[in-house]
Design a protein around this motif. Structure first.
Motif, short mmCIF file in Angstrom:
data_model
loop_
_atom_site.label_atom_id
_atom_site.label_comp_id
_atom_site.label_asym_id
_atom_site.label_seq_id
_atom_site.Cartn_x
_atom_site.Cartn_y
_atom_site.Cartn_z
N MET A 193 45.38 4.36 -26.61
CA MET A 193 44.89 2.99 -26.51
C MET A 193 44.27 2.77 -25.14
SD MET A 193 47.21 -0.48 -26.88
CE MET A 193 47.67 -0.07 -28.57
N ALA A 194 43.17 2.03 -25.10
CA ALA A 194 42.53 1.69 -23.83
C ALA A 194 43.50 0.86 -22.98
CB ALA A 194 41.24 0.91 -24.08
N PHE A 195 43.46 1.07 -21.68
CA PHE A 195 44.41 0.41 -20.77
C PHE A 195 44.34 -1.11 -20.90
CE2 PHE A 195 45.73 -1.26 -16.61
CZ PHE A 195 46.98 -0.65 -16.48
N GLY A 196 43.15 -1.64 -21.04
CA GLY A 196 42.97 -3.09 -21.10
C GLY A 196 43.59 -3.75 -22.31
N GLU A 197 43.95 -2.97 -23.31
CA GLU A 197 44.53 -3.52 -24.54
C GLU A 197 46.06 -3.48 -24.55
OE1 GLU A 197 42.89 -1.25 -27.73
OE2 GLU A 197 40.82 -1.53 -27.06
N VAL A 198 46.66 -2.87 -23.53
CA VAL A 198 48.09 -2.57 -23.58
C VAL A 198 48.95 -3.83 -23.52
CG1 VAL A 198 50.01 -1.37 -22.43
CG2 VAL A 198 47.78 -0.26 -22.63
N PHE A 199 48.66 -4.77 -22.63
CA PHE A 199 49.52 -5.95 -22.48
C PHE A 199 49.65 -6.72 -23.79
CE2 PHE A 199 50.60 -10.33 -21.67
CZ PHE A 199 51.61 -10.24 -20.71
N SER A 200 48.51 -7.02 -24.42
CA SER A 200 48.57 -7.81 -25.66
C SER A 200 49.26 -7.03 -26.78
CB SER A 200 47.17 -8.24 -26.09
OG SER A 200 46.34 -7.12 -26.32
N ALA A 201 49.08 -5.70 -26.80
CA ALA A 201 49.74 -4.88 -27.83
C ALA A 201 51.26 -4.88 -27.64
CB ALA A 201 49.20 -3.46 -27.80
N LEU A 202 51.72 -4.86 -26.38
CA LEU A 202 53.15 -4.96 -26.11
C LEU A 202 53.67 -6.35 -26.48
CD1 LEU A 202 53.31 -3.24 -22.59
CD2 LEU A 202 54.25 -2.30 -24.72
N GLU A 203 52.89 -7.37 -26.13
CA GLU A 203 53.30 -8.75 -26.37
C GLU A 203 53.45 -9.05 -27.86
OE1 GLU A 203 52.10 -12.97 -24.31
OE2 GLU A 203 50.45 -11.71 -25.01
N THR A 204 52.54 -8.52 -28.67
CA THR A 204 52.57 -8.77 -30.12
C THR A 204 53.42 -7.76 -30.87
OG1 THR A 204 50.57 -7.44 -30.45
CG2 THR A 204 50.26 -9.81 -30.04
N LYS A 205 54.03 -6.81 -30.14
CA LYS A 205 54.87 -5.76 -30.71
C LYS A 205 54.08 -4.78 -31.60
CE LYS A 205 58.95 -7.17 -29.09
NZ LYS A 205 58.55 -8.25 -28.18
N ALA A 206 52.75 -4.73 -31.39
CA ALA A 206 51.97 -3.70 -32.06
C ALA A 206 52.41 -2.33 -31.57
CB ALA A 206 50.48 -3.91 -31.80
#
Length: 337
Positions: A193-206
């Motif tokens: 996953m691209a670094f810029g997408e990590v926070f939202s993916a963690l937040e949404t539990k993706a």
């Protein structure tokens, strides 16, 4: 802290200069240094120390101009510009350069180093010199190995105390085959996953988990959407302070030596600064409520043993001689030879 570190750097630079050449052997030069990281990173502290050293050795004739946050392009693009002689210098992690120098993939191998001091001994010794020769052959002069550091795990599921704890966990990894294989081998669902997408993916539990140095986990606010942080130290990646060989070769021997000497002064300051900042970041995240744990030496050895299949899979791509050489050097180091 910064004032104390820079004062120490100046003292070191003065010591290096005591028997230095006449300043007439230095020309007025300003060289650009590209960085993918931001100006508040400890690399900037190291560059200030390096500049103080250059001021002392060259009478202020050699000046660095830092460009931050990928202002001159990404690390790979900037490194290609060095090879073409279009740009002077870049500070980059080893991982993006594996396509140019496959041997640098050795730093992506899991659980290679146990401590920063082990990594320093290997990189600053004959093994590092061997890699520097390979870089030289593709038009790059590595002035010194600076620190990016150990990568550690954060997640929202459970503490990581043994390799089995990874089973079923959705872990974001860099788009790097060795990292993918490392976590898949532990039974994790490794997700590039691209670094810029990590926070939202963690937040949404993706995804459940990510891995980075403590400073990155802190400054990227990942800890705000995680419950656990485990000191896995599963990978150590250095920064390299690279100079264009095409340009470096036009400099006088005295100028070349000044760059090498002062990059080492900067290296030592940057390593000290990043280790201190990593501990400050960890303390901050614990205060924010994250549950922290370390992993026993015995479990670290189990993880290394479990990872040997990854070593074997990637050994030929990195260079069997390179992997054998680093393992032999580490065995000698640990035996006290």
């Amino acid at each position: 802290m910064k004032h104390t570190i820079l004062t120490a750097a100046l003292c070191a630079a003065t010591a290096l200069t005591a028997a230095g050449p006449a300043l007439a052997q230095f020309q007025e030069r300003t060289f650009r240094v590209s960085n993918g990281i931001n100006e508040d990173h400890p690399v900037n502290t190291g560059m200030q120390a390096m500049q103080a050293c250059l001021d002392e050795k060259t009478g202020g004739k050699m000046k660095m101009q830092g460009f931050w946050g990928g202002a001159l392009g990404g690390d790979l693009q900037a490194t290609q510009a060095l090879r073409s002689g279009l740009q002077e210098a870049v500070v980059t992690s080893s991982s993006p350069l594996v396509g140019m120098v496959p041997a640098l993939g050795v730093f992506d191998l899991p659980f290679l180093f146990r401590t920063p001091e082990e990594a320093y001994a290997i990189m600053d010794g004959p093994f590092g010199d061997m890699l520097n020769q390979k870089l030289d052959e593709v038009g790059l002069v590595n002035l010194a190995y600076w620190e990016n550091g150990f990568r550690n795990m954060s997640n929202s599921q459970r503490p990581i105390t043994q390799w089995e704890d990874f089973e079923g966990m959705k872990v974001r990894v860099m788009q790097n085959n060795i990292f993918l294989d490392t976590f898949s081998n532990f039974g994790a669902n490794a997700t590039p996953m691209a670094f810029g997408e990590v926070f939202s993916a963690l937040e949404t539990k993706a995804i459940d988990a990510q891995e980075n140095p403590y400073v990155t986990i802190d400054t990227s606010k990942f800890y705000e959407v995680q419950e656990y942080i485990s000191e896995t130290k599963h990978a150590y990646t250095p920064f390299l302070f690279l100079f264009s060989k095409a340009i470096f070769d036009t400099y006088s021997p005295e100028e070349q030596q000044a760059l090498r000497d002062c990059a080492i002064v900067g290296r030592d300051v940057e390593r000290e600064a990043i280790q201190k900042l990593n501990q400050e970041s960890l303390a901050k995240m614990q205060e924010a409520g994250l549950q922290f744990n370390t992993i026993s030496p015995e479990e670290q050895e189990e993880m290394l043993e479990k990872s040997q299949v990854v070593y074997e899979k990637h050994k030929d791509a990195i260079g069997a001689d390179v992997v054998d050489q680093v393992q032999a050097a580490l065995a000698d180091l640990r035996a006290g030879n």
